[in-house]
Enzyme design. Structure first.
Site, PDB file in Angstrom:
ATOM      1  N   HIS A 143      35.110 -37.710   0.332  1.00 30.87           N
ATOM      2  CA  HIS A 143      35.221 -38.723  -0.732  1.00 30.87           C
ATOM      3  C   HIS A 143      33.896 -39.331  -1.176  1.00 30.87           C
ATOM      4  CE1 HIS A 143      39.674 -39.235  -0.768  1.00 30.87           C
ATOM      5  NE2 HIS A 143      39.531 -38.592   0.372  1.00 30.87           N
ATOM      6  N   ASP A 352      27.603 -43.467  -5.671  1.00 29.84           N
ATOM      7  CA  ASP A 352      29.044 -43.541  -5.423  1.00 29.84           C
ATOM      8  C   ASP A 352      29.622 -42.141  -5.506  1.00 29.84           C
ATOM      9  OD1 ASP A 352      31.512 -44.731  -5.004  1.00 29.84           O
ATOM     10  OD2 ASP A 352      31.236 -46.236  -6.578  1.00 29.84           O
TER      11      ASP A 352
HETATM   12  P1  ADQ Z   1      35.516 -46.763  -2.406  1.00 29.88           P
HETATM   13  O1  ADQ Z   1      34.102 -46.830  -1.976  1.00 29.88           O
HETATM   14  O2  ADQ Z   1      36.443 -47.683  -1.741  1.00 29.88           O
HETATM   15  O3  ADQ Z   1      36.093 -45.275  -2.290  1.00 29.88           O
HETATM   16  P2  ADQ Z   1      36.313 -46.874  -5.331  1.00 29.88           P
HETATM   17  O4  ADQ Z   1      36.459 -45.467  -5.764  1.00 29.88           O
HETATM   18  O5  ADQ Z   1      35.710 -47.757  -6.363  1.00 29.88           O
HETATM   19  O6  ADQ Z   1      35.443 -47.034  -4.027  1.00 29.88           O
HETATM   20  O7  ADQ Z   1      37.733 -47.446  -5.004  1.00 29.88           O
HETATM   21  C1  ADQ Z   1      37.970 -48.797  -4.718  1.00 29.88           C
HETATM   22  C2  ADQ Z   1      39.463 -49.087  -4.849  1.00 29.88           C
HETATM   23  O8  ADQ Z   1      39.690 -50.388  -4.359  1.00 29.88           O
HETATM   24  C3  ADQ Z   1      39.940 -49.035  -6.287  1.00 29.88           C
HETATM   25  O9  ADQ Z   1      41.200 -48.433  -6.334  1.00 29.88           O
HETATM   26  C4  ADQ Z   1      39.994 -50.507  -6.689  1.00 29.88           C
HETATM   27  O10 ADQ Z   1      41.014 -50.817  -7.594  1.00 29.88           O
HETATM   28  C5  ADQ Z   1      40.282 -51.179  -5.379  1.00 29.88           C
HETATM   29  N1  ADQ Z   1      39.660 -52.524  -5.334  1.00 29.88           N
HETATM   30  C6  ADQ Z   1      38.359 -52.814  -5.345  1.00 29.88           C
HETATM   31  N2  ADQ Z   1      38.174 -54.143  -5.291  1.00 29.88           N
HETATM   32  C7  ADQ Z   1      39.379 -54.697  -5.238  1.00 29.88           C
HETATM   33  C8  ADQ Z   1      39.850 -56.043  -5.127  1.00 29.88           C
HETATM   34  N3  ADQ Z   1      39.040 -57.110  -5.072  1.00 29.88           N
HETATM   35  N4  ADQ Z   1      41.170 -56.226  -5.063  1.00 29.88           N
HETATM   36  C9  ADQ Z   1      42.009 -55.178  -5.114  1.00 29.88           C
HETATM   37  N5  ADQ Z   1      41.632 -53.903  -5.203  1.00 29.88           N
HETATM   38  C10 ADQ Z   1      40.333 -53.664  -5.268  1.00 29.88           C
HETATM   39  C11 ADQ Z   1      35.629 -44.014  -1.751  1.00 29.88           C
HETATM   40  C12 ADQ Z   1      34.311 -43.530  -2.359  1.00 29.88           C
HETATM   41  C13 ADQ Z   1      34.408 -43.500  -3.874  1.00 29.88           C
HETATM   42  C14 ADQ Z   1      35.584 -42.617  -4.300  1.00 29.88           C
HETATM   43  C15 ADQ Z   1      36.857 -43.001  -3.553  1.00 29.88           C
HETATM   44  C16 ADQ Z   1      37.965 -41.990  -3.783  1.00 29.88           C
HETATM   45  O11 ADQ Z   1      33.243 -44.367  -1.944  1.00 29.88           O
HETATM   46  O12 ADQ Z   1      33.214 -43.008  -4.442  1.00 29.88           O
HETATM   47  O13 ADQ Z   1      35.817 -42.800  -5.675  1.00 29.88           O
HETATM   48  O14 ADQ Z   1      36.636 -43.065  -2.141  1.00 29.88           O
HETATM   49  O15 ADQ Z   1      37.568 -40.719  -3.401  1.00 29.88           O
END
Ligand code: ADQ
Length: 466
Positions: A143, A352
């Site tokens: 991921h 990311d």
């Molecule tokens: P993450 O590093 O966790 O994922 P991201 O892809 O942005 O990063 O996902 C975050 C998730 O958390 C999103 O679904 C978002 O809606 C949710 N979220 C964030 N802040 C929130 C809040 N305050 N309240 C509720 N929900 C919140 C890892 C990798 C990424 C990759 C994903 C999927 O680091 O690059 O995109 O896995 O593979």
């Protein structure tokens, strides 16, 4: 049970619901040595999937999760080499926990079951499974970014780490760039033959296919939530509470890779250079607490609070506060209401793997306009060509792109947003899963025994924090 907030959980849940699989993971709870030997896997049933909890001891959580995963591999894969901690004891615990997962997977799965592993926490698991069960149907999805060979080679155990992954039939990454990094690492560090053009590694135990399959979201769910009257009402309330003309949003796990301080500095730069925006613009940063046991995350939190205080102290005019900072998780409806309320989302990670927030915002705003400012260092930038790009290391460029987005004419906004929404819809969660299956199953002999009731090994579906 409260689902943990992370991209991995957001991405996998729609698929696992669809296939009615078994999800095997550490659920964020500590257990005694006895609980953790795999003798007593805790089972929880939902209507859509079966969850098998693997307990970890406190020492394992410290060495494996906070240590090897969050303080070594995470920073290394995001090119933050100076933040990586290399410690032989941590590595030994990482190996032990991966073996523990292997035991649990072997107990849970039958012949022909598909074993889908997730992320950098379990890099050794594919090989451990295959040693005990040669020919097992194993695939892993990575991921986060995969580092280039010169950074991968810094890991003192790089060879064993790469060999661990080579127990897979198929390894999926978000972008072609990460695929290339992996193939070159295998070539240079392990000395193995890798076909870069076709994404194939000729490993010691099996031929491994490697490909770029960026994760998609369940956009229908986001659209449906965005159409609920109470969510629309909530979005209107957010706007009227905030006041001013423009609402800009940032939504992230609180992580140094997400570029939150850098984004705030861009807002500060904007307010200083264009003071006419002081009473018009509000930047809302929503940060979900993450890895609070790791020192680097605690100091990041302090740094962000300090910058927010400084900006608001300097730039609040007539009681209009330019930065609102929420340090808490939101539920889906609240999150969607914030996306709906925002004229712009600024998604500017320093690095990311992909970034789901960018896709979620586009899904919610598809019919209502809105602008996405996106870092070129997010894997999602490869797909989301309708976004305005901004280098997060350059506050001036980010500020200029924010202004360009706010002042963009409505036709151009709609054109860009519909291009974004098209890509999010075409390459959604279902597309992702189809592509994974296609890559996984193509080129291998199927035994005809593959069970649709797949077992999935991975980290943290419920209650844990990433
Ligand atoms: P993450 O590093 O966790 O994922 P991201 O892809 O942005 O990063 O996902 C975050 C998730 O958390 C999103 O679904 C978002 O809606 C949710 N979220 C964030 N802040 C929130 C809040 N305050 N309240 C509720 N929900 C919140 C890892 C990798 C990424 C990759 C994903 C999927 O680091 O690059 O995109 O896995 O593979």
């Amino acid at each position: 049970m409260i689902p943990s907030v992370s991209g991995l959980v957001s991405a996998i849940q729609p698929v696992i619901r669809q296939i009615h699989g078994t999800w095997l993971a550490w659920g964020g709870r500590y257990g005694s040595e006895e609980d953790t030997l795999g003798r007593s896997l805790t089972l929880r049933k939902t209507d859509k999937w079966l969850f098998q909890e693997i307990m970890l001891t406190e020492a394992e959580v410290a060495g494996y999760y906070e240590g090897m995963a969050n303080s070594c591999l995470w920073p290394l894969c995001h090119n933050f080499v100076e933040k990586s901690v290399f410690d032989e004891d941590m590595w030994q615990i990482y190996r032990r926990v991966n073996r523990k997962f292997a035991d649990a997977v072997l107990k849970t799965t039958g012949p022909g079951d598909m074993i889908w592993i997730h992320d950098f926490h379990l890099a050794l698991l594919p090989r451990y499974i295959c040693r005990k069960k040669p020919g097992a149907r194993v695939s892993l999805f990575w991921h986060i970014p995969f580092p280039p060979p010169e950074i991968c080679a810094i890991l003192p155990w790089a060879k064993e780490f790469l060999y661990g992954l080579l127990g897979c039939e198929f390894i999926g990454f978000h972008t072609e760039g990460y695929v290339l990094n992996f193939l070159q690492s295998v070539r240079e560090i392990c000395g193995l033959e890798a076909d870069i053009t076709n994404g194939v590694v000729y490993g010691p135990e099996r031929t491994v296919r490697v490909g770029a399959v960026p994760i998609g979201i369940d956009w229908r769910e986001f659209e449906e939530i965005a159409s609920r009257p109470r969510v629309v009402r909530k979005a209107a309330e957010i706007r009227s509470d905030i006041g001013g003309e423009y609402v800009i949003i940032g939504v992230d796990r609180l992580d140094y890779t997400k570029g939150i301080p850098e984004r705030l500095l861009a807002i500060e730069y904007l307010l200083e250079r264009r003071p006419e925006y002081k009473e018009k613009l509000t930047f809302v940063q929503i940060a979900v607490p993450s890895r609070t046991d790791v020192a680097a995350y605690r100091s990041l939190r302090r740094q962000i609070e300090e910058i927010v205080g400084r900006i608001n102290g300097k730039h609040t005019e007539n009681f209009h506060v330019p930065v609102r900072y929420l340090f808490k998780p939101l539920n889906r409806e609240e999150l969607v209401a914030h996306y709906l309320a925002a004229d712009m989302a600024v998604v500017t990670p320093l690095k990311d793997g992909l970034n789901l927030v960018a896709k979620e915002y586009a899904a919610v705003r598809s019919d209502t306009g809105g602008v996405l400012v996106l870092s070129p260092f997010a894997g999602a930038a490869v797909q989301l060509s309708g976004a305005l790009t901004a280098n997060p290391y350059n506050p001036q460029e980010t500020a200029n792109q924010i202004i360009a987005g706010l002042e963009m004419d409505e036709t151009e906004k709609k054109r860009r947003m519909s291009a974004l929404a098209r890509s999010v819809r075409e390459q959604d969660a279902n597309w992702w899963w189809q592509r994974i299956q296609h890559n996984w199953l193509s080129g291998t002999e199927t035994t005809g025994e593959s069970s649709p009731d797949s077992a999935i090994g991975g980290g943290l579906p419920q209650g844990g924090t990433l």
